[in-house]
Design a protein around this motif. Structure first.
Motif, PDB file in Angstrom:
ATOM      1  N   ASP A 103      -6.770   2.087  -1.010  1.00 63.03           N
ATOM      2  CA  ASP A 103      -7.479   1.222  -0.347  1.00 63.03           C
ATOM      3  C   ASP A 103      -8.255   0.385  -1.486  1.00 63.03           C
ATOM      4  O   ASP A 103      -8.352  -0.820  -1.689  1.00 63.03           O
ATOM      5  N   THR A 123      -8.121  -3.488  -3.194  1.00 56.45           N
ATOM      6  CA  THR A 123      -9.136  -4.163  -2.786  1.00 56.45           C
ATOM      7  C   THR A 123      -9.664  -4.460  -4.348  1.00 56.45           C
ATOM      8  O   THR A 123      -9.953  -5.774  -4.395  1.00 56.45           O
ATOM      9  N   LYS A 166       1.066  -1.221  -0.093  1.00 58.03           N
ATOM     10  CA  LYS A 166      -0.143  -0.016   0.202  1.00 58.03           C
ATOM     11  C   LYS A 166       0.975   1.539  -0.056  1.00 58.03           C
ATOM     12  O   LYS A 166       0.662   2.157  -0.644  1.00 58.03           O
ATOM     13  N   GLU A 206      -4.605   7.901   0.445  1.00 48.65           N
ATOM     14  CA  GLU A 206      -4.666   6.450   1.223  1.00 48.65           C
ATOM     15  C   GLU A 206      -6.102   5.699   0.949  1.00 48.65           C
ATOM     16  O   GLU A 206      -6.221   4.438   0.588  1.00 48.65           O
TER      17      GLU A 206
END
Length: 338
Positions: free
Chosen positions: A70, A74, A55, A66
């Motif tokens: 994410d 995903t 990440k 951020e």
């Protein structure tokens, strides 16, 4: 069959054997086109490369927050098989791996069929042991049909020492009855001038691999520029970290695109008294443990009589430690004549 039909057939075959998904697929999952463009500019050309990235690496891309990172991770992970799989399935996948012939039957036998695709093979030895000659031969044999020990793909050649010679490729092509001009067209060569440039070339390689079928990536030699760009013990830690990132990128390309990665390496003489005194061959590969752990198979080349060279399995997860003799001929690597 016309040239257009042949090109269309090759394109279909290429699409059938593609093992990755282009990062643009994420646009259908609600990721903005602008964000996808930023990922491509940062060198993430496939969904696999995004899913394999930590990440913190995505957050460093300008314009990716951020929360966005994410969401991107995903969606990428949903499209990649990143969980456990049974050993039976893994064995079935391994049994379908393509091996690239080295040009020598004895050497292929030693390697269990040839150079393995989807992993890193390191070839090290002192000067004049045939490392570059083996790379030139592989650059041609990777273009052969699979039933002839090839990979039916193109070759990317990163040259750090200025030793790439197209005329050697023509001699090998003639031996296999291939069209010399077509063979040269299928080899993309780049000269690397420093360690940062060497890493940058891998980003370009990733982009090129999404556009066409490549079977082999050669770096000759991986350590040459590191030995000059970083000097002394004071810079050793920085050198090893930079090298680790470079080797990680190579492994990622092997995983994503299923290409065979072949890197050559230099040797250093051990001069610490006791080990040099009791060791039959006091030479060891450069790069330390980081290089040792990154390479799947390590081959040690040394000189034999005349044009003969000896290849020893130095480290491999599945091959026994043994040796084979091969020869450097005018038309590339071949079997020993003795």
């Amino acid at each position: 069959m016309s040239e257009a039909q042949q090109a269309a057939q090759q394109e279909e075959e290429y699409e059938d054997c593609v093992t990755y998904q282009h990062v643009k697929v994420l646009e259908s999952a609600g990721i903005g086109a602008g964000d996808v463009k930023k990922l491509i500019e940062a060198g993430y050309n496939t969904i696999e490369s995004v899913a394999y990235a930590p990440k913190k690496a995505l957050i460093t891309i300008k314009g990716i927050s951020e929360a966005k990172a994410d969401k991107i991770l995903t969606e990428a992970m949903k499209r990649c098989a990143m969980g456990f799989t049974s050993a039976t399935e893994f064995h079935k996948t391994r049994s379908e791996i393509i091996m690239l012939t080295t040009g020598s039957k004895e050497l292929d036998k030693l390697l269990g069929g040839g150079i393995e695709t989807g992993s890193i093979t390191e070839i090290f030895g002192e000067f004049r042991t045939g490392k570059t000659q083996l790379c030139h031969t592989l650059a041609v044999t990777c273009q052969l049909p699979t039933d002839m020990g090839g990979g039916e793909g193109k070759c990317l050649y990163v040259d750090t020492e200025g030793t790439f010679r197209p005329e050697r490729l023509l001699a090998v092509a003639e031996r296999y009855g291939l069209d010399g001009a077509a063979v040269l067209d299928n080899v993309a060569c780049a000269r690397a001038y420093n360690t940062d440039h060497q890493t940058q070339l891998l980003l370009q390689a990733s982009q090129m691999m999404t556009e066409s079928r490549y079977a082999l990536l050669i770096v000759d030699s991986a350590m040459a520029l590191y030995r000059t760009d970083f000097s002394g013990r004071g810079e050793l830690s920085a050198r090893q970290m930079h090298l680790a990132r470079f080797l990680r990128m190579l492994l990622r390309l092997a995983d994503e695109f299923g290409v065979a990665v072949v890197i050559t390496n230099q040797v250093v003489a051990q001069v610490d008294g006791a080990s040099a005194m009791f060791s039959a061959d006091p030479k060891k590969p450069v790069g330390g443990n980081i290089m040792a752990h990154a390479s799947t198979t390590r081959l040690y080349l040394r000189k034999g009589r005349g044009d003969n060279r000896i290849c020893k399995i130095y480290d491999s997860p599945c091959l026994p430690e043994s040796e084979a003799v091969f020869s450097i001929n005018a038309d590339g690597i071949g079997d020993s004549k003795d």
